[in-house]
Scaffold this motif. Structure first.
Motif, PDB file in Angstrom:
ATOM      1  N   TYR A   1     105.957   5.886 -94.370  1.00 25.63           N
ATOM      2  CA  TYR A   1     106.086   5.145 -95.626  1.00 25.63           C
ATOM      3  C   TYR A   1     105.688   3.697 -95.389  1.00 25.63           C
ATOM      4  O   TYR A   1     106.312   2.990 -94.607  1.00 25.63           O
ATOM      5  N   PHE A   2     104.642   3.281 -96.067  1.00 26.95           N
ATOM      6  CA  PHE A   2     104.103   1.937 -95.939  1.00 26.95           C
ATOM      7  C   PHE A   2     104.491   1.134 -97.175  1.00 26.95           C
ATOM      8  O   PHE A   2     104.269   1.577 -98.304  1.00 26.95           O
ATOM      9  N   THR A   3     105.049  -0.041 -96.946  1.00 26.99           N
ATOM     10  CA  THR A   3     105.453  -0.925 -98.038  1.00 26.99           C
ATOM     11  C   THR A   3     104.549  -2.148 -98.036  1.00 26.99           C
ATOM     12  O   THR A   3     104.393  -2.811 -97.009  1.00 26.99           O
ATOM     13  N   ILE A   4     103.968  -2.441 -99.209  1.00 30.53           N
ATOM     14  CA  ILE A   4     103.078  -3.586 -99.372  1.00 30.53           C
ATOM     15  C   ILE A   4     103.447  -4.287-100.669  1.00 30.53           C
ATOM     16  O   ILE A   4     103.713  -3.635-101.685  1.00 30.53           O
ATOM     17  N   ARG A   5     103.456  -5.619-100.645  1.00 29.92           N
ATOM     18  CA  ARG A   5     103.741  -6.363-101.883  1.00 29.92           C
ATOM     19  C   ARG A   5     102.616  -6.130-102.884  1.00 29.92           C
ATOM     20  O   ARG A   5     101.437  -6.217-102.548  1.00 29.92           O
ATOM     21  N   LYS A   6     102.992  -5.816-104.102  1.00 27.33           N
ATOM     22  CA  LYS A   6     102.030  -5.480-105.163  1.00 27.33           C
ATOM     23  C   LYS A   6     101.037  -6.617-105.389  1.00 27.33           C
ATOM     24  O   LYS A   6      99.849  -6.375-105.571  1.00 27.33           O
ATOM     25  N   ASN A   7     101.504  -7.857-105.351  1.00 21.85           N
ATOM     26  CA  ASN A   7     100.627  -9.005-105.618  1.00 21.85           C
ATOM     27  C   ASN A   7      99.598  -9.226-104.521  1.00 21.85           C
ATOM     28  O   ASN A   7      98.627  -9.957-104.719  1.00 21.85           O
ATOM     29  N   ASP A   8      99.792  -8.622-103.345  1.00 25.44           N
ATOM     30  CA  ASP A   8      98.838  -8.761-102.243  1.00 25.44           C
ATOM     31  C   ASP A   8      97.651  -7.814-102.377  1.00 25.44           C
ATOM     32  O   ASP A   8      96.671  -7.941-101.637  1.00 25.44           O
ATOM     33  N   LEU A   9      97.735  -6.867-103.299  1.00 25.62           N
ATOM     34  CA  LEU A   9      96.697  -5.844-103.454  1.00 25.62           C
ATOM     35  C   LEU A   9      95.791  -6.118-104.650  1.00 25.62           C
ATOM     36  O   LEU A   9      96.264  -6.377-105.750  1.00 25.62           O
ATOM     37  N   SER A  10      94.499  -6.022-104.421  1.00 28.58           N
ATOM     38  CA  SER A  10      93.571  -6.036-105.553  1.00 28.58           C
ATOM     39  C   SER A  10      93.527  -4.609-106.093  1.00 28.58           C
ATOM     40  O   SER A  10      93.984  -3.665-105.446  1.00 28.58           O
ATOM     41  N   ASN A  11      92.945  -4.434-107.267  1.00 31.07           N
ATOM     42  CA  ASN A  11      92.823  -3.089-107.836  1.00 31.07           C
ATOM     43  C   ASN A  11      92.004  -2.180-106.917  1.00 31.07           C
ATOM     44  O   ASN A  11      92.338  -1.018-106.719  1.00 31.07           O
ATOM     45  N   GLN A  12      90.940  -2.726-106.352  1.00 31.38           N
ATOM     46  CA  GLN A  12      90.072  -1.938-105.477  1.00 31.38           C
ATOM     47  C   GLN A  12      90.832  -1.512-104.213  1.00 31.38           C
ATOM     48  O   GLN A  12      90.717  -0.367-103.784  1.00 31.38           O
ATOM     49  N   GLN A  13      91.595  -2.418-103.621  1.00 29.67           N
ATOM     50  CA  GLN A  13      92.368  -2.075-102.428  1.00 29.67           C
ATOM     51  C   GLN A  13      93.411  -1.003-102.748  1.00 29.67           C
ATOM     52  O   GLN A  13      93.608  -0.066-101.978  1.00 29.67           O
ATOM     53  N   CYS A  14      94.073  -1.160-103.870  1.00 33.40           N
ATOM     54  CA  CYS A  14      95.099  -0.196-104.274  1.00 33.40           C
ATOM     55  C   CYS A  14      94.485   1.195-104.453  1.00 33.40           C
ATOM     56  O   CYS A  14      95.037   2.188-103.989  1.00 33.40           O
ATOM     57  N   GLN A  15      93.346   1.265-105.092  1.00 33.40           N
ATOM     58  CA  GLN A  15      92.681   2.556-105.303  1.00 33.40           C
ATOM     59  C   GLN A  15      92.255   3.183-103.974  1.00 33.40           C
ATOM     60  O   GLN A  15      92.397   4.393-103.778  1.00 33.40           O
ATOM     61  N   LEU A  16      91.758   2.371-103.054  1.00 33.65           N
ATOM     62  CA  LEU A  16      91.361   2.862-101.737  1.00 33.65           C
ATOM     63  C   LEU A  16      92.557   3.471-101.008  1.00 33.65           C
ATOM     64  O   LEU A  16      92.465   4.571-100.452  1.00 33.65           O
ATOM     65  N   LEU A  17      93.687   2.777-101.035  1.00 34.21           N
ATOM     66  CA  LEU A  17      94.884   3.258-100.350  1.00 34.21           C
ATOM     67  C   LEU A  17      95.474   4.488-101.041  1.00 34.21           C
ATOM     68  O   LEU A  17      95.971   5.391-100.374  1.00 34.21           O
TER      69      LEU A  17
END
Length: 79
Positions: free
Chosen positions: A3-19
């Motif tokens: 389980y990986f936790t990342i702050r939402k504000n640190d992610l761009s839409n493109q990064q989020c989709q990739l992950l």
């Protein structure tokens, strides 16, 4: 599972989709001010290395645990 936790504000839409494509499940934990919203990515053990490589290539900060953190545990880490 991992389980990986990342702050939402640190992610761009493109990064989020990739992950999201590399994860089994993606959840967003919404918190009220002053706490930040978090993205929780569930990843199978055999995809762990590929997921970490993607995070490192994107330069993202993350926390990883082998058991799904509870909402209370996530909140306590931000306090």
């Amino acid at each position: 599972m991992w389980y990986f936790t990342i702050r939402k504000n640190d992610l761009s839409n493109q990064q989020c989709q990739l992950l999201q494509q590399k994860a089994v499940l993606t959840e967003v934990e919404l918190f009220n001010e002053p706490y930040e919203n978090l993205c929780l990515f569930e990843v199978e053990g055999n995809n762990y290395r590929h997921f970490v490589d993607a995070l490192d290539l994107e330069g993202l900060d993350y926390e990883v645990v082998s058991e799904r953190p509870t909402r209370t545990q996530l909140l306590n880490k931000m306090r």
